[in-house]
Design an enzyme around this catalytic site. Structure first.
Site, PDB file in Angstrom:
ATOM      1  N   ARG A  31      -9.045  -2.761   2.234  1.00  0.00           N
ATOM      2  CA  ARG A  31     -10.477  -2.505   2.061  1.00  0.00           C
ATOM      3  C   ARG A  31     -10.952  -1.621   3.207  1.00  0.00           C
ATOM      4  O   ARG A  31     -10.476  -1.766   4.347  1.00  0.00           O
ATOM      5  CB  ARG A  31     -11.279  -3.819   2.053  1.00  0.00           C
ATOM      6  CG  ARG A  31     -11.137  -4.639   0.774  1.00  0.00           C
ATOM      7  CD  ARG A  31     -11.845  -3.982  -0.415  1.00  0.00           C
ATOM      8  NE  ARG A  31     -11.739  -4.752  -1.648  1.00  0.00           N
ATOM      9  CZ  ARG A  31     -10.880  -4.513  -2.637  1.00  0.00           C
ATOM     10  NH1 ARG A  31     -10.014  -3.532  -2.548  1.00  0.00           N
ATOM     11  NH2 ARG A  31     -10.899  -5.250  -3.744  1.00  0.00           N
TER      12      ARG A  31
ATOM     13  N   HIS B 243      -9.542   5.072  -4.760  1.00  0.00           N
ATOM     14  CA  HIS B 243      -9.298   3.648  -5.059  1.00  0.00           C
ATOM     15  C   HIS B 243      -8.438   3.493  -6.322  1.00  0.00           C
ATOM     16  O   HIS B 243      -8.843   2.853  -7.294  1.00  0.00           O
ATOM     17  CB  HIS B 243     -10.634   2.897  -5.221  1.00  0.00           C
ATOM     18  CG  HIS B 243     -10.487   1.419  -5.009  1.00  0.00           C
ATOM     19  ND1 HIS B 243     -11.409   0.662  -4.341  1.00  0.00           N
ATOM     20  CD2 HIS B 243      -9.516   0.542  -5.374  1.00  0.00           C
ATOM     21  CE1 HIS B 243     -11.025  -0.607  -4.303  1.00  0.00           C
ATOM     22  NE2 HIS B 243      -9.867  -0.701  -4.927  1.00  0.00           N
TER      23      HIS B 243
HETATM   24  N1  LIG Z   1      -6.605  -0.568  -3.352  1.00  0.00           N
HETATM   25  C1  LIG Z   1      -6.457  -1.268  -4.451  1.00  0.00           C
HETATM   26  O1  LIG Z   1      -6.382  -0.717  -5.551  1.00  0.00           O
HETATM   27  C2  LIG Z   1      -6.337  -2.781  -4.351  1.00  0.00           C
HETATM   28  C3  LIG Z   1      -5.928  -3.509  -5.489  1.00  0.00           C
HETATM   29  C4  LIG Z   1      -5.812  -4.885  -5.384  1.00  0.00           C
HETATM   30  C5  LIG Z   1      -6.088  -5.527  -4.185  1.00  0.00           C
HETATM   31  N2  LIG Z   1      -6.472  -4.784  -3.095  1.00  0.00           N
HETATM   32  C6  LIG Z   1      -6.750  -5.448  -1.801  1.00  0.00           C
HETATM   33  O2  LIG Z   1      -5.576  -6.095  -1.325  1.00  0.00           O
HETATM   34  C7  LIG Z   1      -5.961  -7.328  -0.715  1.00  0.00           C
HETATM   35  C8  LIG Z   1      -4.762  -8.258  -0.624  1.00  0.00           C
HETATM   36  O3  LIG Z   1      -4.396  -8.726  -1.924  1.00  0.00           O
HETATM   37  P1  LIG Z   1      -3.304  -9.892  -2.099  1.00  0.00           P
HETATM   38  O4  LIG Z   1      -3.245 -10.208  -3.551  1.00  0.00           O
HETATM   39  O5  LIG Z   1      -2.039  -9.540  -1.405  1.00  0.00           O
HETATM   40  O6  LIG Z   1      -4.049 -11.072  -1.289  1.00  0.00           O
HETATM   41  P2  LIG Z   1      -3.414 -12.462  -0.786  1.00  0.00           P
HETATM   42  O7  LIG Z   1      -2.270 -12.867  -1.637  1.00  0.00           O
HETATM   43  O8  LIG Z   1      -4.568 -13.395  -0.634  1.00  0.00           O
HETATM   44  O9  LIG Z   1      -2.832 -12.103   0.664  1.00  0.00           O
HETATM   45  C9  LIG Z   1      -3.650 -11.848   1.769  1.00  0.00           C
HETATM   46  C10 LIG Z   1      -2.766 -11.765   3.008  1.00  0.00           C
HETATM   47  O10 LIG Z   1      -3.582 -11.387   4.122  1.00  0.00           O
HETATM   48  C11 LIG Z   1      -3.347 -12.319   5.184  1.00  0.00           C
HETATM   49  N3  LIG Z   1      -4.551 -12.446   5.995  1.00  0.00           N
HETATM   50  C12 LIG Z   1      -5.830 -12.659   5.584  1.00  0.00           C
HETATM   51  N4  LIG Z   1      -6.661 -12.720   6.656  1.00  0.00           N
HETATM   52  C13 LIG Z   1      -5.885 -12.543   7.749  1.00  0.00           C
HETATM   53  C14 LIG Z   1      -6.150 -12.508   9.155  1.00  0.00           C
HETATM   54  N5  LIG Z   1      -7.403 -12.658   9.638  1.00  0.00           N
HETATM   55  N6  LIG Z   1      -5.121 -12.314  10.002  1.00  0.00           N
HETATM   56  C15 LIG Z   1      -3.870 -12.187   9.519  1.00  0.00           C
HETATM   57  N7  LIG Z   1      -3.532 -12.207   8.205  1.00  0.00           N
HETATM   58  C16 LIG Z   1      -4.537 -12.387   7.342  1.00  0.00           C
HETATM   59  C17 LIG Z   1      -2.996 -13.624   4.490  1.00  0.00           C
HETATM   60  O11 LIG Z   1      -2.316 -14.460   5.387  1.00  0.00           O
HETATM   61  P3  LIG Z   1      -2.194 -16.049   5.130  1.00  0.00           P
HETATM   62  O12 LIG Z   1      -1.869 -16.236   3.675  1.00  0.00           O
HETATM   63  O13 LIG Z   1      -1.096 -16.453   6.012  1.00  0.00           O
HETATM   64  O14 LIG Z   1      -3.527 -16.619   5.452  1.00  0.00           O
HETATM   65  C18 LIG Z   1      -2.101 -13.095   3.356  1.00  0.00           C
HETATM   66  O15 LIG Z   1      -0.812 -12.844   3.845  1.00  0.00           O
HETATM   67  C19 LIG Z   1      -7.103  -7.816  -1.619  1.00  0.00           C
HETATM   68  O16 LIG Z   1      -7.922  -8.758  -0.942  1.00  0.00           O
HETATM   69  C20 LIG Z   1      -7.838  -6.528  -1.911  1.00  0.00           C
HETATM   70  O17 LIG Z   1      -8.777  -6.298  -0.891  1.00  0.00           O
HETATM   71  C21 LIG Z   1      -6.590  -3.444  -3.161  1.00  0.00           C
END
Ligand SMILES: NC(=O)c1ccc[n+]([C@@H]2O[C@H](COP(=O)([O-])OP(=O)(O)OC[C@H]3O[C@@H](n4cnc5c(N)ncnc54)[C@H](OP(=O)(O)O)[C@@H]3O)[C@@H](O)[C@H]2O)c1
Length: 316
Positions: free
Chosen positions: A231, A279
């Site tokens: 993001r 995006h």
């Molecule tokens: N550009 C695009 O087209 C697109 C598409 C889809 C998603 N996204 C973005 O990608 C993000 C991630 O998606 P996901 O499905 O992989 O989410 P997820 O499964 O919830 O994974 C989030 C990861 O971030 C880590 N994290 C969160 N806060 C943290 C912090 N303060 N310090 C260290 N690590 C932290 C979490 O660690 P823990 O689990 O250990 O807490 C987890 O490993 C979404 O939230 C969205 O913003 C972008």
């Protein structure tokens, strides 16, 4: 077990996108009636305990007094969590292996773009310069992934077979074979020192907002590059610009921004060290997503089980 047989689709998006979603969801849930919120009376709204949403207007959600949970068709629900504020409503986000695979492909594609110096060759071509740049094998490069959830882990699994060293950073350590894991702020600084390419796949939360600042960018080795697919607000924009202007950071591939669409006059559009993407790194596949939502909604309506939810305190 609930008697609900109408499932509303609540979205602030254009009519065209709403009807595409309603069609895909209706095909996946033929035993129920999928209906856009605009066509639902207040009496019908009060019977709904579950809804499917895509960036819904929070005021519209308030017209559903008995809603227990909503299923977002997007993987990132930061905006919904922020707009709803403290709430008892449960939020379920999209977790789709097809989406993770699309993101992993994008991470590999843009990592190779940076690894094989494509921005520099593009620039040479524009100036009519014939010059071969030094080749450094993937085995001598380290890609660091910030955020090691659904998307980060899928990305690592795509990068490893191409020969890159893969590092990852998240709150809790993970045990993926071949990946070196780091935790905490000190761990992050340690990791950054080794990262030639840094990929951000973090959610936007109070803890990650502005996380990548001048201090952390300064930890990266010379000629490092950044890919932001998480993001926009996770990167401190002023510090990013300084790092790019002085060449401390060689290039940034940006898919997400503080304001989207990126305003026409924004400096990032014309910066020679920036590649802008609208995006588009991992668009949701409506067909696979609709099936996943359908299975969860069906299971809830038959068994009363709400799927695992976003932790609204943590913000993801
Ligand atoms: N550009 C695009 O087209 C697109 C598409 C889809 C998603 N996204 C973005 O990608 C993000 C991630 O998606 P996901 O499905 O992989 O989410 P997820 O499964 O919830 O994974 C989030 C990861 O971030 C880590 N994290 C969160 N806060 C943290 C912090 N303060 N310090 C260290 N690590 C932290 C979490 O660690 P823990 O689990 O250990 O807490 C987890 O490993 C979404 O939230 C969205 O913003 C972008």
């Amino acid at each position: 077990m609930t008697t609900q047989n109408i499932v509303p689709f609540i979205s602030a998006a254009a009519q065209e996108s709403t009807s595409e979603w309603v069609t895909a969801l209706q095909e996946a849930l033929p035993e129920l009636t999928l209906i856009s919120v605009t066509q639902l009376s207040l009496a019908d709204r009060s019977r709904c305990t579950v809804a499917i949403v895509a960036n819904p207007d929070p005021d519209v959600l308030k017209t559903f007094p008995n809603l227990v949970w909503v299923h977002s068709v997007w993987a990132g629900v930061e905006r919904l969590v922020a707009e709803l504020g403290p709430t008892k409503l449960k939020i379920v986000r999209m977790v789709d292996p097809a989406l993770a695979s699309t993101m992993a492909e994008a991470v590999l594609a843009w990592t190779l773009y940076l690894h094989r110096d494509m921005p520099a060759y593009r620039c040479q071509q524009r100036r009519g310069v014939w010059r071969q740049r030094a080749y450094v094998p993937a085995q001598e490069k380290t890609v660091g992934i910030l955020g090691f959830g659904e998307l980060g882990q899928a990305a690592a699994q795509r990068l490893l077979p191409s020969g890159f060293n893969v590092f990852a950073w998240s709150t809790t350590p993970s045990m993926l074979e071949g990946v070196t894991h780091f935790c905490g702020r000190d761990g992050l600084k340690q990791m950054l020192k080794k990262c030639n390419i840094l990929v951000c796949l973090l959610p936007h939360t109070p803890k990650t907002a502005g996380l990548i600042d001048a201090e952390l960018l300064a930890c990266l080795p010379d000629s490092a590059a950044l890919i932001n697919f998480g993001r926009g607000p996770i990167i401190n924009e002023r510090d990013l610009r300084d790092a790019l202007d002085c060449g401390r950071l060689d290039h940034a591939v940006l898919d997400v921004f503080n304001i989207e669409p990126l305003p026409e006059a924004h400096w990032e559009w014309n910066h020679p060290r920036v590649t802008i993407l609208p995006h588009c790194s991992a668009p949701t596949n409506k067909q696979t997503a609709a099936k996943i939502v359908a299975d969860r909604v069906r299971h809830y309506l038959m068994e009363g089980v709400v799927p695992s939810c976003v932790d609204v305190q943590k913000g993801y």
